[in-house]
Design a protein around this motif. Structure first.
Motif, mmCIF file in Angstrom:
data_model
loop_
_atom_site.group_PDB
_atom_site.id
_atom_site.type_symbol
_atom_site.label_atom_id
_atom_site.label_comp_id
_atom_site.label_asym_id
_atom_site.label_seq_id
_atom_site.Cartn_x
_atom_site.Cartn_y
_atom_site.Cartn_z
ATOM 1 N N GLY A 1 0.900 -1.378 -0.087
ATOM 2 C CA GLY A 1 0.027 -0.134 0.068
ATOM 3 C C GLY A 1 0.723 1.513 -0.072
ATOM 4 O O GLY A 1 0.406 2.227 -0.765
ATOM 5 N N ASP A 2 2.034 1.372 0.684
ATOM 6 C CA ASP A 2 2.865 2.529 0.672
ATOM 7 C C ASP A 2 3.591 2.656 -0.486
ATOM 8 O O ASP A 2 3.744 3.766 -0.890
ATOM 9 C CB ASP A 2 3.850 2.225 2.084
ATOM 10 C CG ASP A 2 3.308 2.110 3.393
ATOM 11 O OD1 ASP A 2 2.237 2.668 3.348
ATOM 12 O OD2 ASP A 2 3.974 1.847 4.274
ATOM 13 N N PHE A 3 3.983 1.542 -1.162
ATOM 14 C CA PHE A 3 4.511 1.736 -2.278
ATOM 15 C C PHE A 3 3.724 2.273 -3.509
ATOM 16 O O PHE A 3 4.012 3.025 -4.231
ATOM 17 C CB PHE A 3 5.176 0.284 -2.899
ATOM 18 C CG PHE A 3 5.910 0.294 -4.064
ATOM 19 C CD1 PHE A 3 7.198 0.633 -3.982
ATOM 20 C CD2 PHE A 3 5.489 -0.169 -5.363
ATOM 21 C CE1 PHE A 3 8.068 0.378 -5.121
ATOM 22 C CE2 PHE A 3 6.190 -0.208 -6.444
ATOM 23 C CZ PHE A 3 7.474 0.330 -6.023
ATOM 24 N N ILE A 4 2.341 1.958 -3.365
ATOM 25 C CA ILE A 4 1.306 2.472 -4.317
ATOM 26 C C ILE A 4 1.278 4.042 -3.943
ATOM 27 O O ILE A 4 1.020 4.737 -5.040
ATOM 28 C CB ILE A 4 0.287 1.806 -4.221
ATOM 29 C CG1 ILE A 4 0.456 0.204 -5.017
ATOM 30 C CG2 ILE A 4 -1.058 2.223 -5.165
ATOM 31 C CD1 ILE A 4 -0.918 -0.693 -4.795
ATOM 32 N N ILE A 5 1.123 4.294 -2.849
ATOM 33 C CA ILE A 5 0.913 5.600 -2.569
ATOM 34 C C ILE A 5 2.260 6.486 -2.781
ATOM 35 O O ILE A 5 2.075 7.708 -3.391
ATOM 36 C CB ILE A 5 0.614 5.741 -1.063
ATOM 37 C CG1 ILE A 5 -0.691 5.351 -0.471
ATOM 38 C CG2 ILE A 5 0.506 7.362 -0.614
ATOM 39 C CD1 ILE A 5 -0.800 5.008 0.851
ATOM 40 N N LEU A 6 3.476 6.091 -2.911
ATOM 41 C CA LEU A 6 4.394 6.743 -3.404
ATOM 42 C C LEU A 6 4.522 7.075 -4.488
ATOM 43 O O LEU A 6 4.855 8.152 -5.152
ATOM 44 C CB LEU A 6 5.725 5.960 -2.796
ATOM 45 C CG LEU A 6 5.961 6.169 -1.311
ATOM 46 C CD1 LEU A 6 7.318 5.235 -1.060
ATOM 47 C CD2 LEU A 6 6.311 7.665 -1.025
ATOM 48 N N LEU A 7 4.091 5.882 -5.441
ATOM 49 C CA LEU A 7 3.770 6.037 -6.934
ATOM 50 C C LEU A 7 2.820 7.144 -7.287
ATOM 51 O O LEU A 7 3.119 8.077 -8.138
ATOM 52 C CB LEU A 7 3.505 4.771 -7.616
ATOM 53 C CG LEU A 7 4.494 3.563 -7.512
ATOM 54 C CD1 LEU A 7 4.134 2.481 -8.073
ATOM 55 C CD2 LEU A 7 6.088 4.039 -8.447
ATOM 56 N N GLN A 8 1.645 7.156 -6.450
ATOM 57 C CA GLN A 8 0.616 7.972 -6.809
ATOM 58 C C GLN A 8 1.102 9.364 -6.539
ATOM 59 O O GLN A 8 0.489 10.377 -7.196
ATOM 60 C CB GLN A 8 -0.732 7.607 -5.830
ATOM 61 C CG GLN A 8 -1.654 8.786 -5.805
ATOM 62 C CD GLN A 8 -2.572 8.843 -7.216
ATOM 63 O OE1 GLN A 8 -2.254 8.069 -8.292
ATOM 64 N NE2 GLN A 8 -3.384 9.707 -7.376
ATOM 65 N N SER A 9 1.837 9.476 -5.594
ATOM 66 C CA SER A 9 2.512 10.995 -5.121
ATOM 67 C C SER A 9 3.457 11.583 -5.996
ATOM 68 O O SER A 9 3.984 12.626 -5.710
ATOM 69 C CB SER A 9 3.157 10.717 -3.771
ATOM 70 O OG SER A 9 2.336 10.539 -2.765
ATOM 71 N N GLY A 10 3.740 10.695 -7.141
ATOM 72 C CA GLY A 10 4.872 11.211 -8.083
ATOM 73 C C GLY A 10 6.256 10.753 -8.093
ATOM 74 O O GLY A 10 7.056 11.176 -8.814
#
Length: 268
Positions: A165-174
Motif C-alpha cells: 500500500g505504501d509503495f502504491i501511495i508513493l507512486l501516486q504521489s509522483g
C-alpha cells in the motif's frame, strides 16, 4: 550467536523481505500504471485503515494501562493535527519554489507539479511503525530466541500488504519506481533502529511504545482520510464506486487474514 546479532539479523531480514515481496509492483510495465494505480489506491486505503484499526490501535490499548487511555487518544488526535500542519508546511515549501496557483492543482497532475506531501507523510509514519516493530522483535528475543524468530515472521507477514500500500501511495504521489523502493527501504531501517535501541534500553522505551503506536496510527489515518479518499471521490460512477469499495474491503480483509495468521503463529 550473541543475542544482539539475532536481533540485528531478523530486524533487517524482516524489513527487507516484506519490501521485496511488496515491490512486485515493479514488475508491472509503465504503460499499465495509469490504469492500475487508481485500483491500487483503493487497496492501499483499505490496507492503511486495516493496519491502523486492526493492528496499531488494538496493540496500543493492549500495552497501555487504563489511566493512559485518555492521554493516548489525545496523542492520536494531536498526531492527526500535527500531520495536517506538516502537510501544510510541505505545501508552503513547494509554493516558494514554484507557482502557487499551479501547485493547487498538483493532485490533478503529479508529473507536472512534483511530489505530493502524502508520500512524505507515509514514509514518516511507516518509519515510526517499523521502529515499534523493531522494539517488539527485540523484546521477544530478550524473552526467548524461538519467540523472537516467530515474532519476526509475524511482523514480516503483516508488513507485506502495508508496504504494498505504501509503495502504491508513493507512486501516486509522483515518485519514480526506483525512488519509491528506495524510500520504502529507508523507512524499513526503523525496524533495525528500534531493535538495537530496545536491546540496550528496553525498560525506558517500553513505557513509550503505546504513544509511538498512536503517532503511527494517526499518520496512516490522516493519509487515508485527507489524501486517498478525496482522490477516490473524483470518480463518481456507480461502477467505479463499487470497484473502489470491493478493493478497499480487499485491503482490510487481507490485513484481517494476516492478523489471524499472526495470532496462530504466536499461539493466541
Amino acid at each position: 550467536m550473541h543475542l544482539l546479532t539475532w536481533i540485528t539479523i531478523f530486524t533487517v531480514l524482516g524489513g527487507v523481505l516484506s519490501i521485496i515481496a511488496a515491490s512486485v509492483f515493479l514488475l508491472v510495465p509503465d504503460k499499465h500504471h495509469e490504469r492500475l494505480l487508481p485500483h491500487g489506491i483503493s487497496f492501499a486505503l483499505g490496507a492503511l485503515l486495516g493496519v491502523a484499526f486492526l493492528d496499531l490501535l488494538p496493540h496500543m490499548f493492549e500495552q497501555a494501562g487504563e489511566q493512559q487511555t485518555k492521554s493516548l487518544l489525545v496523542t492520536l488526535l494531536a498526531g492527526i493535527l500535527v500531520f495536517f500542519l506538516l502537510e501544510k508546511l510541505l505545501l508552503w515549501r513547494h509554493c516558494h519554489a514554484q507557482d502557487c496557483e499551479a501547485h493547487i492543482h498538483a493532485h490533478e497532475d503529479r508529473r507536472t507539479h512534483g511530489h505530493q506531501p502524502a508520500g512524505t507523510l507515509i514514509v514518516f509514519g511507516d518509519a515510526i511503525h517499523n521502529f515499534v516493530d523493531g522494539v517488539l522483535i527485540a523484546a521477544a528475543f530478550l524473552t526467548d530466541i524461538q519467540l523472537g524468530i516467530v515474532t519476526s515472521l509475524a511482523v514480516t507477514a503483516h508488513e507485506i500488504p502495508q508496504e504494498l500500500g505504501d509503495f502504491i501511495i508513493l507512486l501516486q504521489s509522483g515518485y519514480s519506481r526506483g525512488k519509491a523502493l528506495f524510500y520504502n527501504l529507508l523507512s524499513s531501517l526503523g525496524t533495525l533502529a528500534g531493535g538495537v535501541l530496545a536491546y540496550f534500553s528496553l525498560a525506558h522505551i517500553h513505557d513509550a511504545l503505546p504513544y509511538f503506536l498512536a503517532v503511527a496510527a494517526s499518520s496512516f489515518i490522516y493519509v487515508a482520510v485527507a489524501d486517498l479518499i478525496p482522490t477516490l471521490h473524483k470518480k463518481t460512477h456507480a461502477r467505479s464506486t463499487l470497484q473502489q469499495m470491493l478493493l478497499i474491503l480487499a485491503g482490510i480483509s487481507l490485513i484481517a487474514l494476516v492478523q489471524h495468521f499472526v495470532a496462530g503463529l504466536e499461539g493466541k
